[in-house]
Design a protein around this motif. Structure first.
Motif, PDB file in Angstrom:
ATOM      1  N   ASP A   1      58.085  -2.312 -76.801  1.00  0.00           N
ATOM      2  CA  ASP A   1      56.798  -2.334 -77.530  1.00  0.00           C
ATOM      3  C   ASP A   1      55.682  -2.863 -76.641  1.00  0.00           C
ATOM      4  OD1 ASP A   1      58.246  -4.756 -77.729  1.00  0.00           O
ATOM      5  OD2 ASP A   1      57.281  -5.344 -79.605  1.00  0.00           O
ATOM      6  N   SER A   2      55.998  -3.800 -75.750  1.00  0.00           N
ATOM      7  CA  SER A   2      54.982  -4.250 -74.794  1.00  0.00           C
ATOM      8  C   SER A   2      54.659  -3.128 -73.807  1.00  0.00           C
ATOM      9  CB  SER A   2      55.475  -5.480 -74.032  1.00  0.00           C
ATOM     10  OG  SER A   2      54.673  -5.718 -72.897  1.00  0.00           O
TER      11      SER A   2
ATOM     12  N   MET B   1      60.798   0.678 -78.988  1.00  0.00           N
ATOM     13  CA  MET B   1      61.855  -0.286 -79.338  1.00  0.00           C
ATOM     14  C   MET B   1      61.136  -1.575 -79.737  1.00  0.00           C
ATOM     15  SD  MET B   1      64.567   1.504 -78.672  1.00  0.00           S
ATOM     16  CE  MET B   1      66.037   0.730 -78.078  1.00  0.00           C
TER      17      MET B   1
ATOM     18  N   ASN C   1      60.702  -4.916 -80.888  1.00  0.00           N
ATOM     19  CA  ASN C   1      61.288  -6.245 -81.138  1.00  0.00           C
ATOM     20  C   ASN C   1      60.211  -7.316 -81.199  1.00  0.00           C
ATOM     21  OD1 ASN C   1      60.657  -6.321 -78.444  1.00  0.00           O
ATOM     22  ND2 ASN C   1      62.616  -7.147 -77.754  1.00  0.00           N
TER      23      ASN C   1
ATOM     24  N   GLY D   1      57.685  -8.071 -79.419  1.00  0.00           N
ATOM     25  CA  GLY D   1      57.121  -8.797 -78.301  1.00  0.00           C
ATOM     26  C   GLY D   1      57.688  -8.452 -76.938  1.00  0.00           C
ATOM     27  N   VAL D   2      57.217  -9.210 -75.965  1.00  0.00           N
ATOM     28  CA  VAL D   2      57.665  -9.116 -74.589  1.00  0.00           C
ATOM     29  C   VAL D   2      59.025  -9.827 -74.518  1.00  0.00           C
ATOM     30  CG1 VAL D   2      57.141  -9.794 -72.207  1.00  0.00           C
ATOM     31  CG2 VAL D   2      55.276  -9.183 -73.767  1.00  0.00           C
ATOM     32  N   TYR D   3      60.071  -9.098 -74.247  1.00  0.00           N
ATOM     33  CA  TYR D   3      61.467  -9.581 -74.184  1.00  0.00           C
ATOM     34  C   TYR D   3      62.085  -9.821 -75.565  1.00  0.00           C
ATOM     35  CZ  TYR D   3      59.622 -10.743 -69.530  1.00  0.00           C
ATOM     36  OH  TYR D   3      58.985 -10.722 -68.333  1.00  0.00           O
TER      37      TYR D   3
HETATM   38 MG   LIG Z   1      59.660  -5.778 -76.736  1.00  0.00          MG
END
Ligand SMILES: [Mg+2]
Ligand SMILES: Cc1ncc(C[n+]2csc(CCOP(=O)(O)OP(=O)(O)O)c2C)c(N)n1
Length: 580
Positions: free
Chosen positions: A464-465, A489, A491, A493-495
């Motif tokens: 998504d990032s 994908m 989720n 956020g980042v990671y």
């Molecule tokens: Mg993500």
């Protein structure tokens, strides 16, 4: 026949040709059929006229996406991808892609309009004043500026040669505004254009280098072949496959070399990567560099005890650049030439009685593979709610298997690493991703170019990032009605989406708006949006998109706790001490 009158008129008013037309004619003469760009001063008319002359002009919402599109078009076609931008800010937006092309050895030409030289050089404050040539040089393989219309042919010929010959790369071509309106006599103008003869000459390896390499391989007890994206670029697929199969040596494909031989091939050692790298005694690199992606050929990955130590492997390196060998560890047998010529020379040198690698090595690799595949199968079979990367990517794996001609674009951290390891590729040059730098933002530009170049459906698996870097290009995808299915994908956020700001107030820097509805972005431009919370919904969305070929965005809701920091490269991430 005609009267004398028109002849007199023709004699007194010689036909002329302007800079715009010369640029277009020079590109066409060299088989370039597509421009990836964004209009504005001074190149708006160049985009219009190129389109009127039958070039495909794909206009983007941001030059960076146009640049990434051009770079990957270069990788896929072996012709320079052309990115066309306006001066200073547009040029700078394209510069990231130029650097990306150079670092990844993709042939690309960034063509930028620029402001008036006399004013720029005296720094008198021209409209979009910038010495673009000087700025491009450090990140380009070569950089040129054309000041006179009669030099356009030479300028474009030099740019093409520089981009595709030897080790390919990004080339900058500076075209000042004044150049476009300059006129030259038509016949002289046409004669000044150059159709580049043999732009990427074959480079034949020295026979003794081939012999040395084969000698080393023949004596190996635990040989390994590593295929890099240089091998994929070479389009020597049949010979590469024959070399791998005739030697019987296990091979590892780097990310964009996946599918060069099908990932399901019995010699593919991807599932035993952490076993074969430290275990091998002789490694043949084909179009793969020993950079960070291969831990520089050193350290634990290669069986050494300390990070800077060599693992003791001997290396054959097949590469087009004579400077590549010994960049990180000793290369015992460099084979320098274009990959196609080198591989066919190696193949010819194998002879009829090439011994297969020792059976105990092949058995050990096979056992490790079987064990790891079984472990992965267990994880993939789970069906947690919400989905995790595995359950979502098991669907993608099946869809890609059923559609082996589809292109797969991939970026993100976990979304990248899990896709690379879970989704098998079945044909060459179908997987295109973040490349050498692990760069975010290539996604939608790659999708546009992949669809335009291959005419095949494109599936983009996007963190998504990662998606956010080029998300506005979904309008471009809808505008040109490209058969692209973007899977975000999501989720949060980042990671992952679980970080908390210990002080309260602003959310943590890695966290986004929860449950963002990315699919609505595609709907805004007439495409199809899908909200997928289960593998079944994801599967249906993908199947529908591939069948209809309509631009589609599937918002795949992924457990926000599922990822790990930096994906698989956590070790490169300096942390504040409390985390390990
Ligand atoms: Mg993500
Ligand atoms: C141009 C650029 N900026 C920043 C980064 C650092 N970076 C690496 S991965 C990543 C995003 C990871 O998040 P996401 O795409 O959502 O993937 P996830 O791990 O959540 O699946 C970022 C910002 C980068 N690689 N490139």
């Amino acid at each position: 026949m005609g009267t004398a009158e028109p002849q007199v008129a023709a004699a007194t008013q010689p036909q002329t040709i302007d800079g715009f037309q010369l640029v277009i004619d020079a590109l066409k003469l060299n088989g370039i059929d597509t421009i990836y760009g964004l209009p504005g001063i001074p190149i708006t008319d160049l985009t219009r006229r190129a389109q009127a002359e039958g070039l495909r002009v794909l206009a983007f919402r941001h030059e960076q996406s146009a640049g990434y599109a051009a770079s990957i078009a270069g990788f896929l076609t072996q012709k320079p991808g052309i990115c066309l931008t306006v001066s200073a800010p547009g040029f700078l937006n394209g510069l990231n892609a130029l650097a990306h092309a150079t670092v990844n050895c993709f042939p690309m030409i960034l063509v930028s309009g620029s402001s008036e030289r006399e004013i720029v050089d005296l720094q008198q404050g021209d409209y979009e004043e910038m010495d673009q040539l000087a700025i491009a040089k450090p990140v380009a393989k070569a950089a040129f500026r054309v000041l006179h219309a009669e030099d356009i042919g030479i300028g474009i010929a030099r740019a093409i040669r520089a981009a595709v010959s030897g080790r390919p790369g990004g080339v900058y071509l500076d075209l000042p505004a004044k150049l476009f309106a300059q006129s030259v006599e038509a016949e002289a103008g046409r004669r000044s254009l150059i159709e580049v003869v043999d732009p990427a000459p074959r480079q034949i390896p020295a026979p003794e280098a081939v012999k040395r390499a084969l000698g080393l391989l023949k004596g190996a007890k635990k040989p390994l072949i590593i295929l890099g994206k240089g091998a994929a670029y070479a389009q020597a697929d049949a010979d590469i496959r024959a070399l791998v199969e005739k030697t019987g040596i296990p091979y590892l494909p780097m990310s964009m070399a996946k599918g060069l031989l099908p990932d399901s091939h019995e010699q593919c050692a991807s599932a035993a990567r952490s076993f074969v790298l430290p275990g091998a005694d002789v490694v043949m690199l084909i179009g793969a560099r020993l950079n960070w992606l291969l831990s520089h050929g050193k350290g634990k990955t290669w069986g050494a005890t300390r990070a800077k130590d060599w693992g003791g492997q001997k290396f054959v390196q097949v590469d087009i650049s004579p400077q590549e060998a010994d960049s990180n560890v000793r290369i015992d047998a460099p084979v320098v030439g274009d990959i196609g010529s080198c591989v066919s020379a190696l193949l010819a040198g194998l002879g009829a009685d090439w011994p297969k690698p020792p059976a105990d090595w092949l058995k050990a690799v096979a056992e490790k593979k079987t064990a790891n595949v079984a472990k992965m199968a267990e994880t993939l079979a789970m069906n947690p709610s919400p989905m995790n990367f595995h359950s979502a990517l098991a669907v993608v794996r099946d869809v890609v298997k059923a559609n082996p001609d589809a292109m797969l674009v991939n970026e993100g951290a976990n979304a990248l690493d899990f896709t690379r390891s879970i989704v098998d590729m079945h044909k060459p040059r179908k997987r295109i991703d973040v490349g050498t730098w692990g760069i975010m933002g290539v996604g939608m530009g790659y999708c546009v170019a992949a669809a335009a170049v291959t005419k095949q459906p494109v599936i983009a698996i996007e963190g998504d990032s990662a998606f956010g870097f080029s998300g506005m290009e979904v309008e471009t995808i809808c505008r040109y009605q490209l058969p692209v299915c973007v899977v975000v994908m999501n989720n949060n956020g980042v990671y992952k989406g679980t970080d908390v700001n210990p002080r309260g107030g602003d959310v943590a820097p890695t966290v986004f708006v929860k449950d963002a509805r990315y699919e609505k972005l595609m709907e805004a431009f007439g495409g199809v949006g899908v909200y997928a919370r289960t593998p079944g919904e994801l599967r249906k969305g993908l199947d529908d998109a591939l069948r209809s070929r309509r631009p589609t965005l599937i918002n795949a809701v992924i457990d926000e706790t599922a990822g790990t920091e930096s994906g698989r490269i956590t070790s490169l991430n300096p942390t504040a001490g409390k985390k390990k």
